[in-house]
Motif scaffolding. Structure first.
Motif, short mmCIF file in Angstrom:
data_model
loop_
_atom_site.label_atom_id
_atom_site.label_comp_id
_atom_site.label_asym_id
_atom_site.label_seq_id
_atom_site.Cartn_x
_atom_site.Cartn_y
_atom_site.Cartn_z
N GLY A 1 23.85 37.58 42.16
CA GLY A 1 22.75 36.78 41.30
C GLY A 1 22.84 35.98 40.99
O GLY A 1 22.36 35.11 40.61
N ALA B 1 11.35 32.13 40.38
CA ALA B 1 12.21 32.73 42.09
C ALA B 1 11.27 31.52 42.69
O ALA B 1 10.63 30.65 42.70
CB ALA B 1 11.57 34.29 42.54
N GLY C 1 17.53 32.66 44.50
CA GLY C 1 16.16 33.80 44.95
C GLY C 1 15.68 34.42 44.13
O GLY C 1 15.16 35.41 44.51
N HIS C 2 15.92 34.54 42.84
CA HIS C 2 15.12 35.61 41.55
C HIS C 2 15.25 34.77 40.81
O HIS C 2 15.45 33.32 40.20
CB HIS C 2 15.67 36.98 41.74
N GLU D 1 20.16 36.99 35.79
CA GLU D 1 19.38 37.58 36.83
C GLU D 1 17.68 37.90 35.02
O GLU D 1 18.75 38.70 34.53
CB GLU D 1 18.93 39.46 37.34
#
Length: 707
Positions: free
Chosen positions: A633, A656, A675-676, A702
């Motif tokens: 994460g 993201a 990435g998120h 996340e």
């Protein structure tokens, strides 16, 4: 009329300035200044390349080195070497005053700047002149004129050299630059006015991306050149990048040594070059050369220079920029003209006339240069760093030339460009030269860092490249073919298993030969019993594919191997050679020869179709002792580098794709993105800190979508 008058005054002042500078700071035809000792103000392969020519000419050489280069090849090659500072180039190779102190201490009459670093630094050229040290390069005014792209465009236009229109104005506000981009029409090219080597350059396809790309280009330009002034030009789609090698002396002689095609690029940087450019008529070739010479005359150029052009699909060409230095790709011009441009540089710098005039320069054959980098083509060409655990190359000869600044055991440093070498080849024609190149690439074997060697092989064997159908969009246009998934064959697994078995047998035989204990299982008398009815399973993985190879020893050096449901008769022999194993393998009716390098839990197999990395099974306890890098994460560094800017703070909510950290690695800027979606828990580094590959930079939590 006012604008025209100012332009004429500017040009007249520039002409007087250039004439005065040449009178004061260049040797006359009757009063030459011989160069007996030369300081090379650079590192790596260009420093080694200059030293080879200087040594042949009887000129003693002086090297300079940073902390990171204390044991570098260029230091060992030089007659003398001096330490100039810490590893970062801003604290060592870019310190002009320190380099001139070394020149004085060593008694060097001249300084060769190589390319990059101080090669196009007008202040350094002026400092050399003030100190009475010969700068092996053009006069400072020429560097100044050509170093500012907006100025160079105007000079070229006045010299009747075709140019691409755009905005080169003083108003540098984001709004004005965006307005000008809208007027020009997308796509546009944003370029640093003092740029070069792809630094500070961005292609913008649509208006909504303009501001973010502009800011990124500015940051990179400040880091590379200390200047963030930008220009905006129309981007010519599917262009070719064709450049002309020119040379001038102090006696008003100018020549061109034909052209090079440098169209195939990644990250706006050249990766493979060739000379002459394919598909050009002699009329176009002559027009390019004459335009380049007009460009040189317009600025009173002296020494080696490169005039770069954009060539459209109709072979119309437009001035792009002039590099006031020796280019990385100069060897291909040398190969087709049978010249040594460094020798020409030193002779011209000493006041001599050009060795050849235009009618004396003949074009012979064809040449390619492939730049071998420590980088990961499949990972977006991200540069790498690390030790060169194994390095073997093709044997240089009349057709193959290798320009490098490293040896086996050296390290590719995070502080400098990740180029390992330049592989230069020559052939009687383009087809012959391309055949020599592809064969040589299969013999360029490296273990320790990811490289682009296999990618270069894919490029060189691509059908469109083989026909000379190239442009600057070549790699994106052929993305799927160049990066096609490579699945290792069952035969390759058999070769790997055979190499392991033969290597193990070789080790046993060595122990047998050294044993003097008749009761030892390794005593020579016991060896016939070895491998009797052996059956073993070897687990191997390659390109994400795992296979179990079932090996049955049949005696007499023969094996039956089962893999992937197939069964194969396998035999062969292994010849140790330095730190490699030369493997001849017969798998059923096919005989192949390859080179094998064992690296801990990996087996590297170099074949005629490229290299393969086989992973061997690792014991469970070793896996438990290992451990992943980074935190799930979290954002990690994709390569070694230095933190340039932190964009987020703890507690910040990000989506993201949002930027988190800006890194500088190998002189290029990289934006690390989320990435998120999530929340930033902790930022682990601050600007200026160095980080290793896979280091966690930002810890994130996340966001969980309850819907």
């Amino acid at each position: 009329m006012i604008t025209l008058s100012r332009r004429c005054c500017y040009q007249g002042w520039q002409s007087v300035w250039r004439h005065s500078y040449r009178q004061q700071h260049t040797p006359s035809g009757t009063s030459r200044r011989p160069i007996n000792k030369l300081l090379i103000a650079n590192r790596g392969e260009i420093a080694c390349r200059v030293m080879r020519t200087a040594r042949r000419m009887g000129v003693r050489t002086v090297a300079v080195f940073s902390d990171a280069d204390r044991h570098a090849l260029h230091v060992d090659m030089a007659d003398e070497a001096y330490h100039i500072g810490p590893a970062p180039s801003q604290e060592s190779y870019l310190r002009g005053e320190k380099i001139l102190q070394v020149a004085r201490a060593a008694g060097a009459q001249a300084v060769h700047p190589g390319y990059g670093f101080l090669s196009e630094n007008v202040e350094f050229a002026e400092m050399c002149a003030q100190e009475g040290v010969i700068f092996v390069g053009p006069p400072a005014p020429a560097i100044r004129d050509m170093g500012i792209k907006s100025t160079s465009k105007q000079i070229m236009s006045d010299a009747n050299v075709p140019i691409v229109g755009g905005y080169h104005g003083d108003d540098q506000s984001n709004e004005r630059l965006r307005q000008e981009a809208d007027k020009i029409g997308f796509p546009v090219m944003i370029k640093a006015v003092r740029g070069g080597g792809g630094k500070g350059m961005r292609i913008v396809m649509q208006t909504e991306d303009f501001e973010s790309q502009l800011e990124s280009a500015r940051r990179e330009a400040i880091k590379s050149f200390g200047d963030d002034v930008m220009m905006v030009e129309k981007y010519v789609q599917r262009p070719r990048h064709v450049e002309v090698q020119i040379f001038g002396d102090h006696h008003n002689n100018y020549v061109y040594l034909f052209e090079r095609d440098c169209s195939v690029q990644r990250r706006h940087q050249k990766i493979i070059e060739e000379a002459p450019a394919p598909g050009l008529t002699w009329e176009v070739r002559r027009s390019l050369g004459e335009a380049a010479v007009r460009a040189g005359r317009a600025v009173g150029y002296v020494g080696a220079g490169t005039v770069e052009f954009i060539l459209d699909e109709s072979h119309n060409f437009y001035f792009m920029e002039m590099n006031t230095r020796l280019q990385v790709e100069h060897p291909v011009s040398e190969m087709i003209t049978n010249t040594d441009l460094v020798e020409w540089q030193l002779k011209v710098a000493a006041g001599e006339r050009l060795p050849l005039l235009q009618d004396d320069i003949k074009l012979s054959g064809h040449s390619f240069e492939a730049r071998i980098y420590a980088e990961d083509p499949k990972g977006g060409f991200l540069p790498g760093a690390g030790p060169l655990q194994h390095l073997s190359t093709p044997e240089p000869d009349a057709h193959i030339r290798i320009e490098t600044g490293v040896r086996q055991g050296d390290e590719v440093s995070v502080h400098y460009d990740p180029m390992i070498a330049k592989l230069v080849v020559w052939g009687h024609d383009r087809t012959h030269a391309l055949n020599v190149l592809t064969a040589a690439l299969t013999q360029y074997n490296i273990v320790g860092v990811n490289t682009n060697v296999d990618f270069l092989l894919s490029l060189a064997t691509h059908p469109s490249f083989k026909t000379g159908d190239v442009n600057t969009d070549f790699i994106p246009a052929h993305q799927h073919q160049l990066f096609a998934e490579c699945i290792p064959s069952h035969q390759l697994y058999c070769q790997a298993a055979l190499a392991l078995e033969l290597s193990r047998e070789h080790d046993v035989m060595m122990m047998c030969a050294g044993s003097r204990d008749p009761t030892s299982p390794f005593y020579p008398a016991t060896t016939p019993a070895l491998n009797h009815t052996v059956c073993r399973t070897i687990s191997l993985a390659c390109e994400g594919q795992e296979e179990a190879v079932h090996v049955h020893y049949l005696g007499g050096g023969k094996y039956r191997m089962g893999v992937g449901g197939g069964s194969y008769d396998v035999s062969g022999h292994l010849v140790p050679h330095n730190d490699t194993l030369l493997l001849t393998a017969a798998v059923d009716a096919t005989i192949t020869r390859s080179k094998v390098v064992r690296d801990h839990h990996h087996l590297h197999i170099f074949t005629q179709n490229g290299g393969w990395k086989m992973s061997l099974a690792v014991a469970k306890f070793e896996k438990e002792l290992g451990g992943g890098s980074g935190v799930a994460g979290s954002a990690v560094a994709p390569m070694p580098g230095v933190i340039e800017k932190v964009v987020v703070a703890p507690g910040q909510v990000v989506a993201a794709g949002d930027p988190l950290v800006v890194m500088i690695a190998m002189k290029m800027e990289y934006v690390i993105k989320a990435g998120h979606a999530g929340v930033v828990e902790k930022v682990l580094f601050t600007p200026g800190e160095s980080v290793a590959k896979n280091t966690t930079l930002v810890k994130m939590k996340e966001t969980v979508n309850d819907n």
